[in-house]
Design an enzyme around this catalytic site. Structure first.
Site, short mmCIF file in Angstrom:
data_model
loop_
_atom_site.label_atom_id
_atom_site.label_comp_id
_atom_site.label_asym_id
_atom_site.label_seq_id
_atom_site.Cartn_x
_atom_site.Cartn_y
_atom_site.Cartn_z
N LYS A 1 83.64 -45.62 13.34
CA LYS A 1 83.88 -44.55 14.33
C LYS A 1 83.83 -45.07 15.77
CE LYS A 1 79.18 -42.69 14.10
NZ LYS A 1 78.62 -43.43 15.23
N ARG B 1 75.44 -34.89 15.84
CA ARG B 1 75.45 -35.42 14.47
C ARG B 1 74.58 -34.62 13.52
NH1 ARG B 1 73.99 -41.74 14.38
NH2 ARG B 1 75.10 -41.68 16.32
N ARG C 1 77.19 -57.67 8.89
CA ARG C 1 77.35 -57.47 10.33
C ARG C 1 76.41 -58.33 11.17
NH1 ARG C 1 77.46 -51.37 12.57
NH2 ARG C 1 79.54 -51.15 11.76
N ARG D 1 70.93 -56.90 13.70
CA ARG D 1 70.12 -55.87 14.37
C ARG D 1 69.03 -55.34 13.45
NH1 ARG D 1 74.47 -51.80 16.94
NH2 ARG D 1 73.07 -50.36 15.90
N ARG E 1 69.41 -44.69 7.09
CA ARG E 1 70.29 -44.07 8.09
C ARG E 1 71.50 -43.42 7.41
NH1 ARG E 1 72.83 -44.97 13.08
NH2 ARG E 1 74.66 -43.96 12.29
P1 AMP Z 1 74.78 -45.47 16.46
O1 AMP Z 1 75.09 -46.42 17.55
O2 AMP Z 1 75.70 -44.28 16.41
O3 AMP Z 1 74.62 -46.15 15.14
O4 AMP Z 1 73.33 -44.85 16.82
C1 AMP Z 1 72.18 -45.67 16.86
C2 AMP Z 1 70.92 -44.84 16.71
O5 AMP Z 1 70.78 -43.96 17.82
C3 AMP Z 1 70.86 -43.94 15.49
O6 AMP Z 1 70.39 -44.60 14.35
C4 AMP Z 1 69.87 -42.87 15.94
O7 AMP Z 1 68.55 -43.34 15.83
C5 AMP Z 1 70.20 -42.73 17.41
N1 AMP Z 1 71.17 -41.64 17.67
C6 AMP Z 1 72.45 -41.79 18.15
N2 AMP Z 1 73.03 -40.61 18.29
C7 AMP Z 1 72.14 -39.67 17.88
C8 AMP Z 1 72.17 -38.26 17.75
N3 AMP Z 1 73.27 -37.55 18.07
N4 AMP Z 1 71.08 -37.64 17.27
C9 AMP Z 1 69.96 -38.33 16.94
N5 AMP Z 1 69.87 -39.66 17.02
C10 AMP Z 1 70.95 -40.34 17.49
#
Ligand code: AMP
Length: 212
Positions: free
Chosen positions: A13, A87, A121, A157, A168
């Site tokens: 995404k 989300r 990754r 990471r 996750r």
């Molecule tokens: P991402 O880069 O989308 O994988 O997001 C990394 C991390 O940020 C996620 O695993 C969550 O811990 C946190 N995060 C990002 N967006 C949200 C959201 N809308 N609600 C809650 N946690 C978020």
């Protein structure tokens, strides 16, 4: 155009959101990037990291506040591509009171495929570069363990260990479906097959958004 891109971790995404934002000439707002940009040594940064590293979500109130601050900036007025926020159904309902999406693009991939992608990754350790590679799929770095762009070392990471990634993805699946149902009632969801090449996923989005 106001767009939300939805998908589980490793659905692609982020890559697609960046490309569509460029095509539409609007900002790409990634909630994950906004969170990672917070100074790691500050109290807020430490709190945020403690959730992210374990594969947990940030509390709804906090993420709503952080995204709303970014959205108030001038460049967001003519449209935005949102990536990763909302989300959860709670976030979607709260955000819907003040902001309406034109389209929600759902990038669909299986859990098995997502886990396979994450296992390969590797990310550039240079904070200003931050490019991701994939040694099991693509893009592969030309020299193992080294970033093609800046020559820095690559690393896995903490939130991409098998355990954190599985947690996750399970959370993503549980939270995403009720949220998608909410947007489906508004008839704005477009479903995309995420198990194709990056170019083909992009082409399907462009075609379904009628951009060309
Ligand atoms: P991402 O880069 O989308 O994988 O997001 C990394 C991390 O940020 C996620 O695993 C969550 O811990 C946190 N995060 C990002 N967006 C949200 C959201 N809308 N609600 C809650 N946690 C978020």
């Amino acid at each position: 155009m106001h767009i939300l891109i939805v998908g589980i971790k490793a659905s692609g995404k982020g890559t697609q959101a960046r490309q569509i934002a460029e095509e539409l000439n609007v900002p790409h707002i990634s909630s994950g990037d906004l969170l990672r940009e917070i100074d790691k040594t500050s109290p807020l940064g430490k709190e945020v990291r403690s959730y992210i590293d374990k594969g947990n979500y940030i509390p709804d109130k906090l993420i709503l506040k952080i995204v709303s601050q970014r959205l108030a900036e001038d460049d967001c007025q003519k449209g935005v591509v949102f990536d990763g926020f909302p989300r959860t159904l709670v976030q979607a309902k709260a955000f819907d009171k003040s902001y309406k999406f034109d389209k929600v693009i759902f990038i669909d991939i299986s859990k098995k495929n997502a886990l396979h992608r994450i296992a390969g990754r590797w990310t550039c350790s240079n904070e200003h570069c931050n490019i991701s590679y994939n040694i099991l799929t693509t893009p592969k770095p030309q020299k193992p363990g080294i970033c093609d762009e800046c020559g820095s070392k690559l690393f896995q990471r903490e939130d991409e260990t098998k355990e954190a990634a599985l947690k996750r993805i399970n959370t993503d699946l549980k939270e995403m479906n009720p949220m998608l149902e909410f947007y489906e009632k508004q008839r704005i969801v477009i479903k995309i097959n995420g198990e194709q090449s990056i170019q083909d996923v992009h082409a399907e989005i462009v075609q379904k958004l009628c951009l060309h």
